[in-house]
Motif scaffolding. Structure first.
Motif, PDB file in Angstrom:
ATOM      1  N   ALA A   1      53.712  57.532  22.321  1.00  0.00           N
ATOM      2  CA  ALA A   1      54.430  57.171  21.100  1.00  0.00           C
ATOM      3  C   ALA A   1      53.483  56.556  20.069  1.00  0.00           C
ATOM      4  CB  ALA A   1      55.561  56.203  21.431  1.00  0.00           C
ATOM      5  N   LEU A   2      52.562  55.719  20.543  1.00  0.00           N
ATOM      6  CA  LEU A   2      51.588  55.107  19.635  1.00  0.00           C
ATOM      7  C   LEU A   2      50.704  56.170  18.988  1.00  0.00           C
ATOM      8  CD1 LEU A   2      50.039  52.634  18.501  1.00  0.00           C
ATOM      9  CD2 LEU A   2      48.678  52.654  20.597  1.00  0.00           C
ATOM     10  N   LEU A   3      50.246  57.128  19.774  1.00  0.00           N
ATOM     11  CA  LEU A   3      49.396  58.186  19.241  1.00  0.00           C
ATOM     12  C   LEU A   3      50.150  59.050  18.237  1.00  0.00           C
ATOM     13  CD1 LEU A   3      47.644  59.226  22.582  1.00  0.00           C
ATOM     14  CD2 LEU A   3      46.616  57.953  20.704  1.00  0.00           C
ATOM     15  N   LYS A   4      51.433  59.287  18.492  1.00  0.00           N
ATOM     16  CA  LYS A   4      52.233  60.099  17.571  1.00  0.00           C
ATOM     17  C   LYS A   4      52.416  59.390  16.226  1.00  0.00           C
ATOM     18  CE  LYS A   4      54.901  63.035  20.703  1.00  0.00           C
ATOM     19  NZ  LYS A   4      56.257  63.381  21.213  1.00  0.00           N
ATOM     20  N   LYS A   5      52.552  58.078  16.263  1.00  0.00           N
ATOM     21  CA  LYS A   5      52.726  57.330  15.014  1.00  0.00           C
ATOM     22  C   LYS A   5      51.521  57.497  14.092  1.00  0.00           C
ATOM     23  CE  LYS A   5      55.715  53.786  17.034  1.00  0.00           C
ATOM     24  NZ  LYS A   5      55.781  52.373  17.502  1.00  0.00           N
ATOM     25  N   PHE A   6      50.342  57.621  14.680  1.00  0.00           N
ATOM     26  CA  PHE A   6      49.129  57.794  13.881  1.00  0.00           C
ATOM     27  C   PHE A   6      48.690  59.253  13.803  1.00  0.00           C
ATOM     28  CE2 PHE A   6      48.931  53.329  15.105  1.00  0.00           C
ATOM     29  CZ  PHE A   6      48.537  52.721  13.916  1.00  0.00           C
ATOM     30  N   ASN A   7      49.488  60.154  14.414  1.00  0.00           N
ATOM     31  CA  ASN A   7      49.182  61.588  14.405  1.00  0.00           C
ATOM     32  C   ASN A   7      47.806  61.862  15.017  1.00  0.00           C
ATOM     33  OD1 ASN A   7      49.761  64.289  13.913  1.00  0.00           O
ATOM     34  ND2 ASN A   7      48.842  64.254  11.874  1.00  0.00           N
ATOM     35  N   LEU A   8      47.582  61.292  16.197  1.00  0.00           N
ATOM     36  CA  LEU A   8      46.306  61.440  16.893  1.00  0.00           C
ATOM     37  C   LEU A   8      46.482  62.351  18.101  1.00  0.00           C
ATOM     38  CD1 LEU A   8      45.172  57.699  16.923  1.00  0.00           C
ATOM     39  CD2 LEU A   8      44.671  59.434  15.205  1.00  0.00           C
ATOM     40  N   ASN A   9      45.584  63.317  18.252  1.00  0.00           N
ATOM     41  CA  ASN A   9      45.630  64.223  19.395  1.00  0.00           C
ATOM     42  C   ASN A   9      44.465  64.000  20.348  1.00  0.00           C
ATOM     43  OD1 ASN A   9      47.985  65.632  18.575  1.00  0.00           O
ATOM     44  ND2 ASN A   9      46.779  66.787  17.095  1.00  0.00           N
ATOM     45  N   LYS A  10      43.275  63.988  19.785  1.00  0.00           N
ATOM     46  CA  LYS A  10      42.061  63.848  20.597  1.00  0.00           C
ATOM     47  C   LYS A  10      41.381  62.560  20.164  1.00  0.00           C
ATOM     48  CE  LYS A  10      38.433  66.850  22.411  1.00  0.00           C
ATOM     49  NZ  LYS A  10      37.718  68.123  22.237  1.00  0.00           N
ATOM     50  N   ALA A  11      41.579  61.487  20.923  1.00  0.00           N
ATOM     51  CA  ALA A  11      41.169  60.172  20.432  1.00  0.00           C
ATOM     52  C   ALA A  11      40.427  59.367  21.486  1.00  0.00           C
ATOM     53  CB  ALA A  11      42.393  59.383  19.964  1.00  0.00           C
ATOM     54  N   LEU A  12      39.455  58.607  21.005  1.00  0.00           N
ATOM     55  CA  LEU A  12      38.751  57.619  21.820  1.00  0.00           C
ATOM     56  C   LEU A  12      39.277  56.250  21.409  1.00  0.00           C
ATOM     57  CD1 LEU A  12      36.459  56.766  23.783  1.00  0.00           C
ATOM     58  CD2 LEU A  12      34.937  56.707  21.794  1.00  0.00           C
ATOM     59  N   ILE A  13      39.856  55.531  22.356  1.00  0.00           N
ATOM     60  CA  ILE A  13      40.453  54.223  22.080  1.00  0.00           C
ATOM     61  C   ILE A  13      39.561  53.151  22.679  1.00  0.00           C
ATOM     62  CG2 ILE A  13      42.504  52.793  22.353  1.00  0.00           C
ATOM     63  CD1 ILE A  13      44.078  55.410  22.823  1.00  0.00           C
ATOM     64  N   VAL A  14      39.150  52.199  21.854  1.00  0.00           N
ATOM     65  CA  VAL A  14      38.205  51.171  22.290  1.00  0.00           C
ATOM     66  C   VAL A  14      38.795  49.789  22.038  1.00  0.00           C
ATOM     67  CG1 VAL A  14      35.861  50.275  22.074  1.00  0.00           C
ATOM     68  CG2 VAL A  14      36.293  52.708  21.680  1.00  0.00           C
ATOM     69  N   ASP A  15      38.790  48.957  23.076  1.00  0.00           N
ATOM     70  CA  ASP A  15      39.204  47.557  22.954  1.00  0.00           C
ATOM     71  C   ASP A  15      38.028  46.677  23.365  1.00  0.00           C
ATOM     72  OD1 ASP A  15      40.778  45.390  22.440  1.00  0.00           O
ATOM     73  OD2 ASP A  15      42.408  45.990  23.781  1.00  0.00           O
ATOM     74  N   ALA A  16      38.091  45.410  23.015  1.00  0.00           N
ATOM     75  CA  ALA A  16      36.994  44.502  23.354  1.00  0.00           C
ATOM     76  C   ALA A  16      36.829  44.405  24.869  1.00  0.00           C
ATOM     77  CB  ALA A  16      37.239  43.127  22.750  1.00  0.00           C
ATOM     78  N   GLU A  17      37.937  44.247  25.572  1.00  0.00           N
ATOM     79  CA  GLU A  17      37.962  44.214  27.031  1.00  0.00           C
ATOM     80  C   GLU A  17      39.063  45.147  27.496  1.00  0.00           C
ATOM     81  OE1 GLU A  17      35.771  42.614  28.753  1.00  0.00           O
ATOM     82  OE2 GLU A  17      34.881  41.365  27.182  1.00  0.00           O
ATOM     83  N   LYS A  18      38.862  45.790  28.623  1.00  0.00           N
ATOM     84  CA  LYS A  18      39.882  46.709  29.127  1.00  0.00           C
ATOM     85  C   LYS A  18      41.147  45.949  29.528  1.00  0.00           C
ATOM     86  CE  LYS A  18      37.765  50.990  30.703  1.00  0.00           C
ATOM     87  NZ  LYS A  18      37.590  51.894  31.839  1.00  0.00           N
ATOM     88  N   GLN A  19      42.287  46.441  29.050  1.00  0.00           N
ATOM     89  CA  GLN A  19      43.588  45.904  29.441  1.00  0.00           C
ATOM     90  C   GLN A  19      44.212  46.868  30.449  1.00  0.00           C
ATOM     91  OE1 GLN A  19      44.475  42.961  28.187  1.00  0.00           O
ATOM     92  NE2 GLN A  19      42.727  42.888  26.759  1.00  0.00           N
ATOM     93  N   ASP A  20      44.647  46.337  31.590  1.00  0.00           N
ATOM     94  CA  ASP A  20      45.160  47.202  32.650  1.00  0.00           C
ATOM     95  C   ASP A  20      46.345  48.047  32.194  1.00  0.00           C
ATOM     96  OD1 ASP A  20      43.252  46.335  34.407  1.00  0.00           O
ATOM     97  OD2 ASP A  20      44.532  44.848  35.381  1.00  0.00           O
ATOM     98  N   ASN A  21      47.290  47.437  31.485  1.00  0.00           N
ATOM     99  CA  ASN A  21      48.464  48.185  31.039  1.00  0.00           C
ATOM    100  C   ASN A  21      48.071  49.352  30.143  1.00  0.00           C
ATOM    101  OD1 ASN A  21      49.961  46.340  32.415  1.00  0.00           O
ATOM    102  ND2 ASN A  21      51.103  45.568  30.673  1.00  0.00           N
ATOM    103  N   THR A  22      47.136  49.095  29.227  1.00  0.00           N
ATOM    104  CA  THR A  22      46.703  50.142  28.300  1.00  0.00           C
ATOM    105  C   THR A  22      45.902  51.219  29.026  1.00  0.00           C
ATOM    106  OG1 THR A  22      46.551  48.429  26.593  1.00  0.00           O
ATOM    107  CG2 THR A  22      45.578  50.555  26.096  1.00  0.00           C
TER     108      THR A  22
END
Length: 206
Positions: free
Chosen positions: A141-162
């Motif tokens: 749902a988050l990716l659809k809101k931004f119209n993203l298909n092929k994406a690299l998602i980067v956070d400062a630290e890995k979150q287990d849920n994400t």
């Protein structure tokens, strides 16, 4: 300095952020990016290929016929390379394909890859990325809101849920700031960074 909008997880703009000119405003260097990607892919090769040479195949312990007088060509073993079932000549053996390019080249290639996302308008900055539970549909749902298909998602630290919510989505990779590399940046059409990830990337790589 490049300035880009900041969004929340509902795709609503909540502010702007200034990016480090060295990382996100660098000159594009396709030559360096190619060199670093080639190095990365070479390092991924297992190098476990193996064939048997003439000393490793079974059989051929004695001379098939005497040296002279038969009218045939002299032979020393039925496991020589020219025989069916003989050993391979100059075949592949286990080896490592890893090699390194200079650290400065790797840094410049990374700056170039990050800057290419800004230039192309494919960088999305989130104020934070916290999912309430482990659900793939939340990430979809988050990716659809931004119209993203092929994406690299980067956070400062890995979150287990994400991380667990994103791992089964094709063409989507989730990592922490330390795991950012040129290959993943070029392989994915969009780059999604949290504000914390931007700060961490600028601290680590600048």
């Amino acid at each position: 300095m490049p300035k880009v909008p900041v969004f929340n997880i509902n795709a609503e703009q909540v502010g702007e952020i200034e990016l480090d000119e060295r990382l996100f405003g660098a000159a594009l260097r396709p030559d360096l990016m190619h060199e670093v990607v080639t190095m990365y892919l070479a390092g991924q090769r297992q190098g476990t290929h193996k064939v048997k040479g003439r000393s490793e195949v079974s059989g051929g312990g004695r001379k098939p016929w005497r040296q002279k007088g038969t009218g045939r060509a002299r032979q020393g073993s039925i496991r020589a390379p020219q025989w069916v079932g003989g050993g391979a000549v100059f075949g592949p053996t286990p080896r490592s394909y890893k090699y390194k390019v200079p650290k400065k080249v790797r840094r410049l290639a990374l700056y170039s890859a990050l800057s290419s996302k800004v230039d192309a308008g494919t960088l999305v900055v989130l104020d934070e990325l916290q999912l309430p539970e482990i659900k793939t549909k939340h990430m979809v749902a988050l990716l659809k809101k931004f119209n993203l298909n092929k994406a690299l998602i980067v956070d400062a630290e890995k979150q287990d849920n994400t991380a667990l919510s994103a791992r089964n989505i094709p063409n989507v990779k989730y990592t922490d700031a330390n795991g950012v590399n040129v290959y993943d940046l070029l392989r994915h059409d969009h780059l999604v960074l949290t504000k914390a990830a931007i700060q961490k990337v600028q601290e680590v790589f600048a």
